[in-house]
Design an enzyme around this catalytic site. Structure first.
Site, PDB file in Angstrom:
ATOM      1  N   GLY C 153       7.788   0.775  -7.541  1.00  0.00           N
ATOM      2  CA  GLY C 153       6.343   0.865  -7.669  1.00  0.00           C
ATOM      3  C   GLY C 153       5.677   1.038  -6.312  1.00  0.00           C
ATOM      4  N   CYS C 154       4.409   1.398  -6.341  1.00  0.00           N
ATOM      5  CA  CYS C 154       3.684   1.691  -5.100  1.00  0.00           C
ATOM      6  C   CYS C 154       3.471   0.429  -4.270  1.00  0.00           C
ATOM      7  CB  CYS C 154       2.367   2.387  -5.412  1.00  0.00           C
ATOM      8  SG  CYS C 154       1.355   1.551  -6.652  1.00  0.00           S
ATOM      9  N   TYR C 155       2.874  -0.595  -4.877  1.00  0.00           N
ATOM     10  CA  TYR C 155       2.684  -1.847  -4.145  1.00  0.00           C
ATOM     11  C   TYR C 155       4.018  -2.441  -3.688  1.00  0.00           C
ATOM     12  CZ  TYR C 155      -2.223  -2.216  -5.885  1.00  0.00           C
ATOM     13  OH  TYR C 155      -3.547  -2.030  -6.173  1.00  0.00           O
ATOM     14  N   THR C 157       6.703  -1.011  -2.874  1.00  0.00           N
ATOM     15  CA  THR C 157       7.227  -0.283  -1.726  1.00  0.00           C
ATOM     16  C   THR C 157       6.555  -0.746  -0.440  1.00  0.00           C
ATOM     17  OG1 THR C 157       7.765   1.657  -3.049  1.00  0.00           O
ATOM     18  CG2 THR C 157       7.435   2.023  -0.695  1.00  0.00           C
ATOM     19  N   ALA C 158       5.234  -0.783  -0.442  1.00  0.00           N
ATOM     20  CA  ALA C 158       4.504  -1.195   0.763  1.00  0.00           C
ATOM     21  C   ALA C 158       4.881  -2.621   1.165  1.00  0.00           C
ATOM     22  CB  ALA C 158       3.000  -1.083   0.525  1.00  0.00           C
TER      23      ALA C 158
END
Lengths: 337, 337, 337, 337
Positions: C153-155, C157-158
């Site tokens: 997911g995007c979050y 990953t960060a």
């Protein structure tokens, strides 16, 4: 590989140029320069333009010695202030470099123009005469032969790409001056601190009403008077121009469409995308090299919408198209795909 | 009618203060002042702040003579730089004016703090001692008696209004420091030209990590250590603070809700709106005097969200609340309705 | 050339994937698909995503027959809703395709998780077991062997790219849960009409407090509890995560820096750029495949900032990194330069 | 105190109206209504419009019984869809209420117009005839006598306030149609979920080229043909119109300025602020009731810029001006100060 130097590399346009040269299969980045006393001298370009980090980390060198640039460069890109280009272009030209100037210093073949609109008296009539206006889709024959290209302004690019097909086909009644309203992102004002660019002060508004320097640039190269009203918009990049013009008697909607299609019939070679009766949308062109153009006819009027990325088709990618055309590369090399 | 002068009236906060004084039934605008050598001296405030055109067109006067201000003012509002407030506040106080200082010069009762965080040695220990911290919902008794109010910073207002009810009720385990993340609009940096505020450079990012001057202001007035990380957001106005804290053993969700409700049980008198388990939303508070607070509990943690307009509840409207409380007016006079 | 099909190509992520496949020297675009009853079926992808006009004008085909996809595809990219990926992935896997799933349907090896956070009971325990979590910089050995990759997911990953180096080196005291605050652009919610995404309703705010599905994804793959609070920001693309964590006793600032450098010591192979003590800035990563990470230590705490483009490193470019690693291409092929 | 009901109170305009009625010393909020089957029925208006929280928390009632509204209302404000106003206005008028309709259903005295531009056949020729066009600065005599006011559209307000002084003074050569380009914030499209309003899809673009329903509204009330091109802008509120027109032979710049000053010589009574040769700026009018107008003349052309808040002077505050004028209150009551 052609060695390519960028003068004025600290600005937004300079950063775009650096990224493009890097991607180009036939160009090599020879040097990035800023003015001698710039506070940015010595910094990596990626310190100023974080998106380049890890991709272009070269230093911004102070331009102390033009001979050093000449010795290492086949091509010189000038992303400098008008006055600076005015002084530098002749030096690099006389030394035999190809020069692509993104400033306004050599765009209009009239001395008076510079005194009135740019505040300096032009000193280089011969080079002004020699300069080829780099509207890539319209001047490619001349560009192919040129040592010196004056890359068009951002608003003039958006406006001319829309109007030229109709003027060339004789479809407009220019007794009524075309009305060009355009909105530009704030990056058009360059990378600098000013109250006008300050985040909290930016708000949609017209400026330079009746006296913006791009009006005579447009008129000179279209060969007809126009009314041009630029606006500042609350976005970073892009220009949208909405143009209202009167058609000559008897011109049909089909004739307008045909003129547009005829002018831009080589999609892979030209950076214009025709939208037909759809209106151009800023977001579709931002971060691309394209100019999107849509049009509608009703009665005796035509309304055209034309959108570009001001930093790309309005500056750096158009310069790269000119480099490509001049050097026999495919026109959109390093710009698409 | 109390005569009210605003020093530092050219900034965003000054403009808000001017509009509020104008609306206030018991205050009269005595004068708008800027520093003696300001380029804005002599201009109408509405030249700088176009939204005031036709409503407040008074000139910005250069502050050449503090005695003239004293003679015409019951109340002096200082919307000035920290160093300037540090010099001016004592002058107006000694002359007997009520002074409401929006700078950071008198907020924390510690000399060292100023040397470390503001870069100057504090010279007025007595006035520092006298200054009442103007967190309106929490210090109204002291404000009612005060000649001198130090209006809290923007971030400290958002953070303290959310945390104080829980700390006051002993619900937090402060062994683990509360983590305060906050995002502010660009107007928080003031009205000035700078690269950091330049439209094209603004992008969500943290700044002042571990060393922002509002961290010790928050800690000092909460009486507990906190970790505070401010961020710049891509909007003009507003602050959203998201706060994560550890609850003391055995604290229930109900206890948290009760503490919040108990602290802010006077809606018409207090500028706090409780959202229960909803999260605060920037847009609901911008252009209002309110602080919206929401909260959620899970296991041993509470997450609070707190939103204010940084120029209003984070500065000018809180100053006005303090003026109202001090002078016996309804606390939200000129702020709602 | 590997034939590559994109299922769910009408969304923002699908459009990014299409542009990447087009640029890739070893991949060929085999087909773009949307769900059978999508209103977009039959349209060119560039009708929905105008920036692709003249570059990718292929039609969006209704997915009526998975066998047709199988017959023409070596690689299948699923940019589909979680439930749809859950059904489709097994079909393409059993037919022998490489599958890269950008949904959340196979990211966490726990059945319960899907019931609780995604609202469906997982039916494919074996494929769930087989799926390799595609955090490219950390799982490249497993990705190299995988037929099936669940792209993070995007979050997550960060957050993970910032925290993993410190956890791997044992530098954190995880008794105190790391606090992850993150702000995402609106494109994170997908391409659809809803009041929450409506231009006038978007305003910085937290959502999913204590119950966002990315919290357990982060915890599961980090192997430690965290507090994760997502926010909606008023911008189109990008995620900025600000992470506060407690260091284990005796950990020095140098140890933190060394752990970061050790984890990301291959700039050309990894899509992470280390900023040292600078804070990450959204604008530097938008439209790039990079994750920028900065950090600061004070006393026992570390604050990390981590920025990505949610549609690229948070979805499509990370998927492409996985394809590259799996198939022996340079990891950043088609992503930089 | 006049009892005032708002029908269609869930939208952005409705919320503004509610706040204004609340501030008005001579009006009392009688009821807030939404359509019978609205999903918002029963909610507090402040649930939808968080900025009203703690100020207007009244419920949105389903409009099941117009008689109940009639019984409790002296004034009815219709912030409803065109078709709904078309049906409701006659009912409230026949019952004797003052009706102020913010829709387009009664603005143009031509049946055909509704069939062509609004898609319904008008059924109430008599009320259409009776309706007074509420352009407050120009029709105050008629408004003063009116039972029924059709409040002008947003674009028509910005355009007419700029052009009417010049047309009234006979200064334009209308053989060349004035060209009106205008950009509106997204709130102009109303409060609803749609792809066109979706945050990620909003981008500066023209729409309704040659066929927007506000073009005939403008032409009808100016008494001259115009070319009107509306644009969607990437901001929430406000309209900026830039108007290019040809002056009649011999008209001087001074004559233009005099016509503007003569038309708007009562600042406290009129909601127009004249900027002279400055260009109007969106930010100065947003959240105010004002229309800012600037102009420049060169040769035979005049360029006017006109800015309003589309929700206020373009809708609700103009409605309130009409209420004030009709009922003998100062025209800007509840709108300034």
């Amino acid at each position: 590989m052609l060695n390519t130097s960028i003068i004025g590399a600290s600005g937004y346009t300079g950063a775009e140029l650096a990224a493009m040269v890097l991607k180009h299969p036939h160009l090599q980045l020879a040097g990035l320069y800023v003015s001698e006393n710039s506070l940015d001298a010595g910094k990596a370009i990626s310190e100023l333009h974080g998106q380049l980090r890890g991709r272009v980390d070269l230093p911004l060198q102070p331009l102390t010695d033009t001979a050093a640039v000449v010795n290492t460069s086949d091509i010189v890109l000038l992303a400098t202030a008008h006055e600076v280009s005015h002084e530098l272009a002749p030096i690099f030209l006389e030394a035999g470099c190809q020069v692509f100037d993104l400033s306004g210093a050599f765009r209009v073949k009239s001395d008076d123009f510079y005194t009135q609109y740019y505040g300096f008296a032009h000193q280089y009539a011969q080079w002004l005469d020699e300069a080829v206006y780099g509207l890539a889709e319209w001047n490619s024959d001349a560009i192919r032969q040129a040592q010196f290209v004056a890359v068009p302004g951002c608003y003039p690019t958006a406006a001319q790409l829309a109007l030229k097909p109709l003027l060339a086909a004789g479809l407009l009644d220019t007794q009524q001056w075309p009305v060009i309203n355009a909105v530009s992102g704030v990056s058009g004002a360059g990378r600098k601190a000013s109250m006008a660019n300050s985040f909290c002060e930016v708000s949609l508004q017209a400026y330079g009403v009746f006296n913006h320097r791009h009006q005579p640039e447009i008129s000179a190269h279209l060969g007809t008077d126009v009314i041009f009203t630029p606006h500042l918009g609350n976005f970073k990049r892009g220009i949208l121009a909405t143009i209202t013009a009167r058609l000559a008697a008897g011109v049909t909607p089909e004739a307008v469409s045909e003129a547009m299609s005829a002018a831009y019939h080589q999609p892979g070679e030209q950076a214009v995308r025709l939208l037909g009766h759809q209106a151009a949308r800023l977001q579709d062109v931002v971060n691309t090299c394209f100019c999107d153009i849509g049009w509608q006819v009703q009665g005796q009027h035509v309304i055209l919408t034309s959108a570009i990325d001001n930093l790309l088709k309005g500056a750096s990618s158009q310069a790269m198209q000119c480099i490509n055309i001049r050097n026999g590369f495919a026109p959109l090399t390093a710009l698409v795909g």
